[in-house]
Design a protein around this motif. Sequence first.
Motif, PDB file in Angstrom:
ATOM      1  N   SER A   1       1.007  -1.276   0.124  1.00  0.00           N
ATOM      2  CA  SER A   1       0.031  -0.053  -0.054  1.00  0.00           C
ATOM      3  C   SER A   1       0.929   1.309   0.196  1.00  0.00           C
ATOM      4  O   SER A   1       1.856   1.293   0.877  1.00  0.00           O
ATOM      5  N   TRP A   2       0.508   2.264  -0.895  1.00  0.00           N
ATOM      6  CA  TRP A   2       1.270   3.488  -0.776  1.00  0.00           C
ATOM      7  C   TRP A   2       0.907   4.376   0.237  1.00  0.00           C
ATOM      8  O   TRP A   2       1.624   5.463   0.503  1.00  0.00           O
ATOM      9  N   ASN A   3      -0.412   4.072   0.891  1.00  0.00           N
ATOM     10  CA  ASN A   3      -0.910   4.946   1.913  1.00  0.00           C
ATOM     11  C   ASN A   3      -1.213   4.172   3.148  1.00  0.00           C
ATOM     12  O   ASN A   3      -2.369   3.896   3.331  1.00  0.00           O
ATOM     13  N   PRO A   4      -0.239   3.434   3.771  1.00  0.00           N
ATOM     14  CA  PRO A   4      -0.559   2.337   4.752  1.00  0.00           C
ATOM     15  C   PRO A   4      -1.655   2.588   5.830  1.00  0.00           C
ATOM     16  O   PRO A   4      -2.423   1.808   6.032  1.00  0.00           O
ATOM     17  N   TRP A   5      -1.427   3.902   6.476  1.00  0.00           N
ATOM     18  CA  TRP A   5      -2.248   3.825   7.820  1.00  0.00           C
ATOM     19  C   TRP A   5      -3.663   4.187   7.293  1.00  0.00           C
ATOM     20  O   TRP A   5      -4.568   3.398   7.971  1.00  0.00           O
ATOM     21  N   PRO A   6      -3.979   5.114   6.644  1.00  0.00           N
ATOM     22  CA  PRO A   6      -5.546   5.052   5.972  1.00  0.00           C
ATOM     23  C   PRO A   6      -6.047   3.880   5.525  1.00  0.00           C
ATOM     24  O   PRO A   6      -7.177   3.634   5.545  1.00  0.00           O
ATOM     25  N   ASP A   7      -5.299   3.378   4.772  1.00  0.00           N
ATOM     26  CA  ASP A   7      -5.464   2.022   3.973  1.00  0.00           C
ATOM     27  C   ASP A   7      -5.900   0.964   5.156  1.00  0.00           C
ATOM     28  O   ASP A   7      -7.084   0.529   4.867  1.00  0.00           O
ATOM     29  N   ALA A   8      -5.089   1.018   5.975  1.00  0.00           N
ATOM     30  CA  ALA A   8      -5.467  -0.190   7.195  1.00  0.00           C
ATOM     31  C   ALA A   8      -6.676   0.202   8.136  1.00  0.00           C
ATOM     32  O   ALA A   8      -7.574  -0.642   8.451  1.00  0.00           O
ATOM     33  N   TYR A   9      -6.939   1.581   8.155  1.00  0.00           N
ATOM     34  CA  TYR A   9      -8.059   2.041   9.067  1.00  0.00           C
ATOM     35  C   TYR A   9      -9.208   1.684   8.105  1.00  0.00           C
ATOM     36  O   TYR A   9     -10.146   1.104   8.703  1.00  0.00           O
ATOM     37  N   VAL A  10      -9.306   1.843   6.707  1.00  0.00           N
ATOM     38  CA  VAL A  10     -10.583   1.548   6.115  1.00  0.00           C
ATOM     39  C   VAL A  10     -10.628   0.044   6.031  1.00  0.00           C
ATOM     40  O   VAL A  10     -12.034  -0.359   6.077  1.00  0.00           O
ATOM     41  N   PHE A  11      -9.760  -0.609   5.959  1.00  0.00           N
ATOM     42  CA  PHE A  11      -9.961  -2.171   5.769  1.00  0.00           C
ATOM     43  C   PHE A  11     -10.524  -2.650   7.145  1.00  0.00           C
ATOM     44  O   PHE A  11     -11.353  -3.568   7.243  1.00  0.00           O
ATOM     45  N   VAL A  12      -9.873  -2.385   8.207  1.00  0.00           N
ATOM     46  CA  VAL A  12     -10.235  -2.839   9.428  1.00  0.00           C
ATOM     47  C   VAL A  12     -11.770  -2.227   9.673  1.00  0.00           C
ATOM     48  O   VAL A  12     -12.423  -2.971  10.404  1.00  0.00           O
ATOM     49  N   GLY A  13     -12.015  -0.912   9.584  1.00  0.00           N
ATOM     50  CA  GLY A  13     -13.220  -0.500   9.833  1.00  0.00           C
ATOM     51  C   GLY A  13     -14.256  -0.984   9.293  1.00  0.00           C
ATOM     52  O   GLY A  13     -15.622  -1.130   9.721  1.00  0.00           O
ATOM     53  N   THR A  14     -13.932  -1.395   7.846  1.00  0.00           N
ATOM     54  CA  THR A  14     -15.057  -1.976   7.177  1.00  0.00           C
ATOM     55  C   THR A  14     -15.369  -3.327   7.776  1.00  0.00           C
ATOM     56  O   THR A  14     -16.615  -3.767   7.787  1.00  0.00           O
ATOM     57  N   LEU A  15     -14.404  -4.145   8.088  1.00  0.00           N
ATOM     58  CA  LEU A  15     -14.511  -5.460   8.923  1.00  0.00           C
ATOM     59  C   LEU A  15     -15.442  -5.462  10.130  1.00  0.00           C
ATOM     60  O   LEU A  15     -16.276  -5.932  10.144  1.00  0.00           O
ATOM     61  N   VAL A  16     -15.202  -4.236  10.694  1.00  0.00           N
ATOM     62  CA  VAL A  16     -15.954  -4.019  12.042  1.00  0.00           C
ATOM     63  C   VAL A  16     -17.498  -3.624  11.626  1.00  0.00           C
ATOM     64  O   VAL A  16     -18.443  -4.299  12.435  1.00  0.00           O
ATOM     65  N   ALA A  17     -17.549  -2.894  10.788  1.00  0.00           N
ATOM     66  CA  ALA A  17     -18.869  -2.613  10.447  1.00  0.00           C
ATOM     67  C   ALA A  17     -19.640  -3.750   9.837  1.00  0.00           C
ATOM     68  O   ALA A  17     -20.931  -3.732  10.161  1.00  0.00           O
ATOM     69  N   MET A  18     -19.089  -4.282   9.008  1.00  0.00           N
ATOM     70  CA  MET A  18     -19.824  -5.653   8.338  1.00  0.00           C
ATOM     71  C   MET A  18     -20.131  -6.651   9.652  1.00  0.00           C
ATOM     72  O   MET A  18     -21.287  -7.258   9.478  1.00  0.00           O
ATOM     73  N   VAL A  19     -19.305  -6.962  10.300  1.00  0.00           N
ATOM     74  CA  VAL A  19     -19.562  -7.879  11.453  1.00  0.00           C
ATOM     75  C   VAL A  19     -20.802  -7.408  12.317  1.00  0.00           C
ATOM     76  O   VAL A  19     -21.681  -8.112  12.590  1.00  0.00           O
TER      77      VAL A  19
END
Length: 217
Positions: A132-150
Amino acid sequence: MSTFDGLNSEAFTAFGQHIIWSDLAGNTIGLVGLALGWLRSVWTWPAQLLSALILVAANVSVQQSGSVGKQLVIIVTAVWGWQQWTRGRRQAQDGGLAIRFASWRERRLLLAAAAVGTLAVGGLFTAFPSLSWNPWPDAYVFVGTLVAMVAQARRLVEFWFAWLLVDVVGVPLNFTSGLAFSGLIYIVYGALVLWGMRAWWLRTRQSAQPPLEGAPA
């Protein structure tokens, strides 16, 4: 031209932004899926599944590994959520979807999972910059989406709050990544999330009201 290349070809240009077909189609279907979630329709899950399949192509084209992972999470969770919502509809007395607020324990678990997950995934993306060229925002969106979906699959009202927090970072991330249509759709998502949050909150209040005297429970 392969199907993958066709999906990532340019659909049109607007205000200097190049809109690709996968970004356009995937997010439009995702918007429909969110609206169906607001209406508590089980069809929100197949819509999110199809949206995620198309958006994998869009995110691969701009090397957003976290967002690719996010779409893969959505694909898996959509299947699970479909089953959970079908079961929840059967459990509701009126045939509608049984929804509720999370307990304080569940909220703490969701927040802890979001924090630890973001640190872990962000650390991974930082250690391997090619992911990822923008690691922390990318990680935040990835994990946040997982939490939201669960939370959505478990029929918790808090899933709307989780999506809102994802949008706060997702909008600028998509614009800076070259996925302008995703950025615009995320803004529309924000409005739908607020309306959906209100609709679900009112639904829980109606469910919590005691039955009228003399009426069957």
